[in-house]
Design an enzyme around this catalytic site. Structure first.
Site, PDB file in Angstrom:
ATOM      1  N   SER A  31     -59.677 -25.079  20.779  1.00  0.00           N
ATOM      2  CA  SER A  31     -59.178 -26.259  21.470  1.00  0.00           C
ATOM      3  C   SER A  31     -60.396 -27.031  21.996  1.00  0.00           C
ATOM      4  O   SER A  31     -61.528 -26.684  21.668  1.00  0.00           O
ATOM      5  CB  SER A  31     -58.303 -25.752  22.598  1.00  0.00           C
ATOM      6  N   GLU A  63     -66.518 -39.366  18.334  1.00  0.00           N
ATOM      7  CA  GLU A  63     -65.415 -39.679  17.411  1.00  0.00           C
ATOM      8  C   GLU A  63     -64.190 -40.003  18.234  1.00  0.00           C
ATOM      9  O   GLU A  63     -64.027 -39.468  19.333  1.00  0.00           O
ATOM     10  CB  GLU A  63     -65.047 -38.446  16.578  1.00  0.00           C
ATOM     11  N   LYS A  65     -60.541 -39.464  19.428  1.00  0.00           N
ATOM     12  CA  LYS A  65     -59.658 -38.296  19.442  1.00  0.00           C
ATOM     13  C   LYS A  65     -58.290 -38.778  18.960  1.00  0.00           C
ATOM     14  O   LYS A  65     -57.632 -39.565  19.638  1.00  0.00           O
ATOM     15  CB  LYS A  65     -59.576 -37.716  20.853  1.00  0.00           C
ATOM     16  N   ASP A  67     -54.476 -38.762  18.153  1.00  0.00           N
ATOM     17  CA  ASP A  67     -53.319 -38.102  18.773  1.00  0.00           C
ATOM     18  C   ASP A  67     -52.324 -37.717  17.676  1.00  0.00           C
ATOM     19  O   ASP A  67     -51.344 -38.402  17.430  1.00  0.00           O
ATOM     20  CB  ASP A  67     -52.682 -39.055  19.788  1.00  0.00           C
ATOM     21  N   LYS A 262     -60.982 -38.058  28.092  1.00  0.00           N
ATOM     22  CA  LYS A 262     -59.632 -38.615  27.992  1.00  0.00           C
ATOM     23  C   LYS A 262     -59.601 -40.011  28.617  1.00  0.00           C
ATOM     24  O   LYS A 262     -60.053 -40.184  29.753  1.00  0.00           O
ATOM     25  CB  LYS A 262     -58.635 -37.702  28.725  1.00  0.00           C
ATOM     26  N   CYS A 373     -24.063 -47.659  47.823  1.00  0.00           N
ATOM     27  CA  CYS A 373     -22.672 -48.078  47.664  1.00  0.00           C
ATOM     28  C   CYS A 373     -21.829 -46.982  48.320  1.00  0.00           C
ATOM     29  O   CYS A 373     -21.874 -45.835  47.892  1.00  0.00           O
ATOM     30  CB  CYS A 373     -22.323 -48.211  46.180  1.00  0.00           C
ATOM     31  N   CYS A 379     -16.228 -45.784  42.828  1.00  0.00           N
ATOM     32  CA  CYS A 379     -17.213 -46.607  42.114  1.00  0.00           C
ATOM     33  C   CYS A 379     -17.452 -46.039  40.703  1.00  0.00           C
ATOM     34  O   CYS A 379     -17.946 -44.919  40.556  1.00  0.00           O
ATOM     35  CB  CYS A 379     -18.512 -46.645  42.909  1.00  0.00           C
TER      36      CYS A 379
HETATM   37  S1  IVH Z   1     -62.763 -31.275  17.075  1.00  0.00           S
HETATM   38  C1  IVH Z   1     -63.946 -27.099  17.764  1.00  0.00           C
HETATM   39  N1  IVH Z   1     -62.373 -33.839  16.642  1.00  0.00           N
HETATM   40  O1  IVH Z   1     -57.861 -32.392  19.601  1.00  0.00           O
HETATM   41  C2  IVH Z   1     -63.553 -28.498  17.947  1.00  0.00           C
HETATM   42  N2  IVH Z   1     -60.551 -32.536  17.454  1.00  0.00           N
HETATM   43  O2  IVH Z   1     -57.651 -31.056  22.170  1.00  0.00           O
HETATM   44  C3  IVH Z   1     -62.125 -28.718  17.716  1.00  0.00           C
HETATM   45  N3  IVH Z   1     -58.477 -33.784  17.748  1.00  0.00           N
HETATM   46  O3  IVH Z   1     -56.787 -29.306  18.332  1.00  0.00           O
HETATM   47  C4  IVH Z   1     -61.618 -29.997  17.411  1.00  0.00           C
HETATM   48  N4  IVH Z   1     -59.238 -35.729  17.077  1.00  0.00           N
HETATM   49  O4  IVH Z   1     -56.128 -31.415  17.091  1.00  0.00           O
HETATM   50  C5  IVH Z   1     -61.833 -32.674  17.052  1.00  0.00           C
HETATM   51  N5  IVH Z   1     -62.149 -36.104  16.209  1.00  0.00           N
HETATM   52  C6  IVH Z   1     -61.610 -34.956  16.602  1.00  0.00           C
HETATM   53  C7  IVH Z   1     -60.269 -34.853  16.996  1.00  0.00           C
HETATM   54  C8  IVH Z   1     -59.776 -33.616  17.417  1.00  0.00           C
HETATM   55  C9  IVH Z   1     -58.168 -35.073  17.520  1.00  0.00           C
HETATM   56  C10 IVH Z   1     -57.535 -32.777  18.301  1.00  0.00           C
HETATM   57  C11 IVH Z   1     -57.441 -31.488  17.526  1.00  0.00           C
HETATM   58  C12 IVH Z   1     -57.654 -30.394  18.531  1.00  0.00           C
HETATM   59  C13 IVH Z   1     -57.351 -31.098  19.801  1.00  0.00           C
HETATM   60  C14 IVH Z   1     -58.027 -30.440  20.987  1.00  0.00           C
END
Ligand code: IVH
Length: 615
Positions: A31, A63, A65, A67, A262, A373, A379
């Site tokens: 994660s 990069e 992230k 969703d 985030k 009310c 009602c």
């Molecule tokens: S790297 C070891 N790169 O985020 C590193 N994850 O919160 C693991 N995710 O389970 C992930 N965009 O599903 C990476 N550019 C990105 C990502 C990404 C989305 C997600 C992925 C991971 C989750 C973790």
């Protein structure tokens, strides 16, 4: 087999019941740890430099992230052989046949590589999501809340042909390969390599020379993310050099060489088309802003509660005003402020004098900001609210009895109290609009089946003021039977741990009201009798501990809630100084910030299990 559910298009088997075979990942899918401020991001980087005695500032790759849903693709001799979901990171589900329908996942590639694993994120473009929901609406199908849910639902179809029609895509962000052989020494080189052999790489990644560069990247995309056709909830920042990554390593759940920044909740501009006044089941009158539909933090928002008329005055809001909205705690739409008043504005919207449902003059209640009310029994909106609450998931859980049917039952005078539901016959349902014989039969059965229910659910269904799901369960396990609760006096109730003066008074008040007693008698007459509560208590290991659960864990929150309570602990929905632990899953949200600020210990699922086993 020819009659296997997998061979049927649009099978009605629910996703939770579907079975894909399990796949054990060769290497764990980790994660990511999250950061919520630029200061924390800087701290993360500086700590790495200090802890690993790095001479120079290590390069970073930023990069977006995405969703979506993480997956792992296995290629043997340059051919796609297996694709699996992330699952718990160790074991996922084999969804190869569905992944084969996605155009951005190559079946094979030109380079001669014996073993390659590619990881990435499956997502549904926002435009495809809007089009899918529009189509679903036309055919009366299920609507998806956001592109992520739509992607997830589409990937878990038993029939790959449905997945094919769903316009899914993938961005790849990781490749596992013998990098010595291919002279790939860094993450950015890996991304270029994956791109070269035919994988879809998000074009917005950037190699950054310093943490300031990375912060600029985050700031840029925080303002520009709305213009993208895919949902992104942050930036992933990774140490670029593979050797450095190896040296820095992992915690029990995430790499230390990467972090996710985030984005703060999106603030989006829209116009107030109307202000509606709703009447709740308790008679409380609440204004709601009807908005020009707008996409915010993963779904289309059309309504936002304005809470009460003091809030309307505070915001100085009226119909036609342009407003900024965001999702509070990323779920509930909230109006932040008015940015431009409507032309010819007549001041703030004024509270109505009369109930919009029954016309009774509204009254203030001492010490409360809401107007009420007072026509409790007559009602229609209050009656509907009580019935809708009675049948809802956490109460009697009567499936199929949606708001529309409740509304018709009340409007036609067939139902005035929850007890009336149990007097309905199949014929009564057939009188309603758009009800076929089969549904009428089903509704009748569902209502009859709901008569036997747990004590906790029954107490919750009564809608006693200040008594929600948690308190109901607590009362059920303390008193064991409904009669014991009904006959309890104020002192007895007030002594229960966590139940104070306000709740005790409200319970006493409820049982001394003749309308409520009549309802209880009629429910008993129809055989709606709760079961005795059984104690599920296993230990006192968590005695005096308060947990706050946040983020996505490997099972539902209710499950963890039960484990905590079964072992003598308590749970709370908000973090305070009294919180012993925050149990955080993936994407935990702002509770983590609060916990960090207050110095409350944050644990993951593994640490939680260790705590339970070792106490
Ligand atoms: S790297 C070891 N790169 O985020 C590193 N994850 O919160 C693991 N995710 O389970 C992930 N965009 O599903 C990476 N550019 C990105 C990502 C990404 C989305 C997600 C992925 C991971 C989750 C973790």
């Amino acid at each position: 087999m020819a009659d296997s559910p997998t061979k049927k298009v649009g099978t009605s088997v629910e996703s939770s019941e579907r079975k894909f075979s399990q796949h054990k990942h060769k290497e764990r899918l980790y994660s990511l740890d999250n950061t919520y401020s630029y200061d924390d991001l800087r701290l993360w980087y500086e700590r790495l430099i200090k802890n690993y005695s790095l001479d120079e500032q290590p390069e970073l790759v930023c990069e977006l992230k995405i969703d979506g849903l993480a997956i792992a693709l296995t290629y043997k001799k340059s051919e796609f052989v297996l694709g699996a979901t992330r699952g718990d990171g160790f074991v996922g589900e084999d969804i190869t046949n569905n992944l084969k329908t996605i155009k951005t996942i190559p079946d094979k590639f030109a380079a001669n590589i014996s073993d390659l694993e590619v990881r990435g994120e499956i997502f549904m473009p926002k435009s495809a999501f809007e089009a899918l929901n529009k189509k679903q609406m036309e055919v009366g199908g299920k609507l998806f809340a956001n592109p992520r849910n739509a992607a997830s639902g589409s990937l878990r179809q038993l029939d790959p042909e449905i997945t094919r029609q769903r316009d899914l895509s993938m961005f790849s962000y990781y490749g596992r390969i013998d990098s010595n052989e291919y002279k790939i020494n860094s993450h950015s080189q890996m991304l270029e390599f994956l791109k070269e052999i035919g994988f879809n790489i998000n074009p917005n990644f950037k190699l950054c020379k310093s943490i300031d560069d990375a912060i600029d990247y985050c700031k840029y995309w925080d303002t520009k993310r709305q213009s993208l056709d895919y949902a992104t909830d942050g930036v992933v920042i990774k140490i670029n050099d593979f050797n450095l990554q190896k040296e820095i390593g992992y915690t029990s759940r995430a790499p230390k060489w990467a972090t996710a920044f985030k984005f703060p909740p999106e603030e989006v501009s829209t116009v107030v088309e109307n202000i509606e006044v709703n009447v709740g089941r308790s008679g409380a009158v609440t204004p709601v802003a009807v908005l020009q539909p707008v996409y915010v933090s993963g779904s289309t928002v059309q309504r936002a509660t304005l809470h009460n008329f003091d809030e309307i005055k505070r915001l100085n809001i009226n119909i036609g005003d342009r407003v900024l909205i965001k999702k509070a705690a990323e779920i509930i739409p909230k109006v932040i402020c008015v940015t431009e008043h409507a032309k010819n504005k007549a001041g703030a919207f004024l509270p109505p004098e009369f109930c919009p449902s029954c016309g009774t003059r509204l009254v203030p209640v001492d010490g409360e900001v809401n107007l009420y009310c007072p026509n409790t029994l007559g009602c229609p909106e209050q009656i509907k609210g009580r019935i809708e609450y009675w049948v809802s998931k956490d109460c009697m859980d009567i499936d199929g009895l949606g708001d529309n049917i409740v509304s018709q039952l009340v409007d036609r005078g067939l139902v005035k109290t929850p007890a009336d539901l149990y007097s309905l016959e199949v014929d009564d349902f057939l009188k309603l609009d758009l009800i076929a014989e089969k549904s009428a039969d089903n509704l009748y059965k569902q209502i009859q089946q709901s008569k036997i229910t747990s004590l906790g659910r029954f107490i919750n269904s009564l809608g006693i003021r200040h008594v929600g799901k948690e308190t109901s369960e607590q009362l059920a396990s303390f008193f064991g039977t409904f009669d014991a609760l009904k006959n309890a006096d104020y002192n007895q109730i007030q002594k229960i741990d966590g139940i104070g003066d306000k709740i005790a008074l409200s319970i006493i008040d409820f049982f001394s009201n003749s309308f409520n007693n009549d309802l209880l008698n009629r429910l008993e007459h129809y055989g709606v009798i709760p079961l005795k509560a059984e104690s599920s208590k296993k230990s006192d290991k968590f005695a005096n501990m308060v947990f706050v659960i946040t983020g996505t864990l490997s099972d539902t929150r209710d499950k963890f809630d039960k484990i905590i309570k079964d072992n003598g602990g308590k749970t709370s929905s908000s973090v305070s100084k009294k919180t012993s632990y925050v149990l955080a899953g993936e994407n935990p949200g702002s509770k983590i910030d609060k916990a960090l600020g207050l110095g409350v210990k944050i644990i993951n699922e593994e640490e939680f299990n260790n705590l339970l086993n070792n106490l």
